[in-house]
Design an enzyme around this catalytic site. Sequence first.
Site, short mmCIF file in Angstrom:
data_model
loop_
_atom_site.label_atom_id
_atom_site.label_comp_id
_atom_site.label_asym_id
_atom_site.label_seq_id
_atom_site.Cartn_x
_atom_site.Cartn_y
_atom_site.Cartn_z
N ASP A 1 0.88 -1.17 0.00
CA ASP A 1 0.00 0.00 0.00
C ASP A 1 0.92 1.21 0.00
OD1 ASP A 1 -1.63 2.15 0.51
OD2 ASP A 1 -2.38 1.43 2.45
N LYS B 1 2.82 11.43 -3.56
CA LYS B 1 1.82 10.72 -4.36
C LYS B 1 0.86 11.69 -5.06
CE LYS B 1 -1.59 7.02 -3.67
NZ LYS B 1 -2.08 6.10 -2.63
N GLU C 1 -7.17 0.74 -4.59
CA GLU C 1 -7.20 0.59 -3.13
C GLU C 1 -8.53 0.06 -2.58
OE1 GLU C 1 -5.88 4.48 -2.05
OE2 GLU C 1 -3.89 4.09 -2.86
N ASP D 1 -13.20 5.18 1.67
CA ASP D 1 -11.78 5.27 2.02
C ASP D 1 -11.35 6.72 2.08
OD1 ASP D 1 -9.02 5.26 2.22
OD2 ASP D 1 -8.67 3.83 0.60
MG MG Z 1 -4.71 4.68 1.82
#
Ligand code: MG
Length: 585
Positions: A6, A68, A161, A184
């Site tokens: 992850d 990111k 994800e 999420d």
């Molecule tokens: Mg995450």
Amino acid sequence: MIAGIDLGTTNSLIGVYESGFPTLLADQHGNRITPSVVFYPKNGETLVGREAERQRSLHPDRTISSVKRLIGRRIGEKGTENLLGNKGTAASITIGDRILTPEEISSEILKKLKSIAEDRLGATINRAVITVPAYFNDAQRTSTRRAGELAGFMVERIVSEPTAAALAYGLDRLADQSKVAVYDLGGGTFDLSVLQLDNGVFQVLSTHGDTQLGGDDIDEAIAELVSKKAGISVSSPAATSRLKEAARAAKEILSTADATEVRLPFLEDNRSLEISLTRAEIEQASAPIIRRTRALCMRALQDADLETTDLDQVILVGGSTRMPLVRNFVKEIFGREPNLSQHPDESVALGAILQGAILEGNLQNVALLDVTPLSLGIETFGGLMNVIIPRNTTIPAKAGEMFTNAVTGQQGMRISVLQGERELASDNWMLGSLEIPFPPSPKGAVRVGVQFSIDADGILQVLARDTSTGSEQIIEIKSAVEVSDEAVEAMLAGSLEHAFEDMDARIFTEARLKAEEMLPAVEDALAQLGSDLPEQEVAEILRHAAEVRAALVLKETKRLKLTIAALDESTQILATKLIEKALKA
Ligand code: MG
Ligand code: ADP
């Protein structure tokens, strides 16, 4: 062995599937979570994780976090506002005299994770599955893959994800049939995905998200609140970063406590900051950010054609879902208690590990399916969009249709492959085209079969075949499934905004095609039979035909439809006569 990773905006994790269990691997201090922070010192070794985090307020200009948010981005796009560089060039970060790409910086995080795993396992690991937000576009996925390769991994799969989280949730419920939403909310991104679990098959029904919405934004709002409350505004990068760190720490404490203190001695210009902060205060500051998730949830449900009551579970993942405000908000949106069975920080990584195990054949009764983000089709003769594979179709998918030549003497057919939700071909995106030649033949005599197929990797293949000669053409299109979130949103917004116009355009085009077919046919019939008809009726038909032509020139849909109907009626007599004549003959 395939590692599951992850690679988060804020935090990253790595693990492997070991003797039947997904296992997260910790560093020598026992930490399974590695902050996604990289420190580049003037001289010496690059530091990653907690060690880098410690340098942040001392050397803010040499410490990089949330990289990111920049991966696969170009200058001028969201998130690159503070970067130097020419518009349209790949984002990069300058540290001292070094120019670093987001891929290189991410690869440092991945190298660190690789070394943690290798230390723990005492073996080399060079294959990995890496997760990305569901809404990462092609460029962002490719850059993430590239970062993995720079770190020495063979990247076996890039997985979304929320899909990974659903896999972690659904693994011990393989016999279930249920629909779940995964909410999420992490440090940098938000996603809501709706999945269907059916006897080990995971199908993504829809997904919506925002790659620039998360805990970082909440931290900023709280930092602003703190400095306002204390009456101290800071300007230096070091003080700004200390303030933001304090805001984040306070936020995390206030997920369980009702009040806390923020103390920042000698923050700037010898001034110290000291205030107390309550949960209610930070909730007020962060509510507008959290509220932004509602529309995205609603849209995902709409795309899946579901009501909130159709869902069996709403699963929370991501560190920010620890905030009571977020939990309450989710409860309010979905009208039910959210499912807290998943570890907010670990479930995505666990899913990545499980995906790796599936690829290795260690878990055989599970399959993961993805969907098309936008409809795919071809341009029809009249310039309309003809959908072959609708939006949100599960991939792999296959569908086809048969087309005939619209004009006599036509010597080939051009198949333009389109993507989008608009009625007119020209409002959609053209992904490619192919040309199928055939000998001149009467209208409707040539039959061309067009087949669309999308494989599990999202590659679209379009095949066109002339059924009489067997000659065929094939093109392959890679961008059919991976489309940027902005582009998908813009397309959906456009299709809503222009829904009425689009409908009118389609009806007009259909009427136009009919008129263009009728007019020459009427002329033909009059040439054959005109002398057998009373003059008055011929004049009537000619008048109606002229009105159809006028409506065509004026491009008025309603008028065109009415005049066509009138022409149709006045020519009934022609049809009858034609049949009589044919019977006599
Ligand atoms: Mg995450
Ligand atoms: P990402 O997927 O973006 O790497 P994570 O899922 O690890 O992010 O979540 C990180 C975010 O979660 C950060 O913004 C962090 O402040 C927040 N967070 C972690 N713990 C808590 C907590 N106890 N209360 C509120 N927010 C938290």
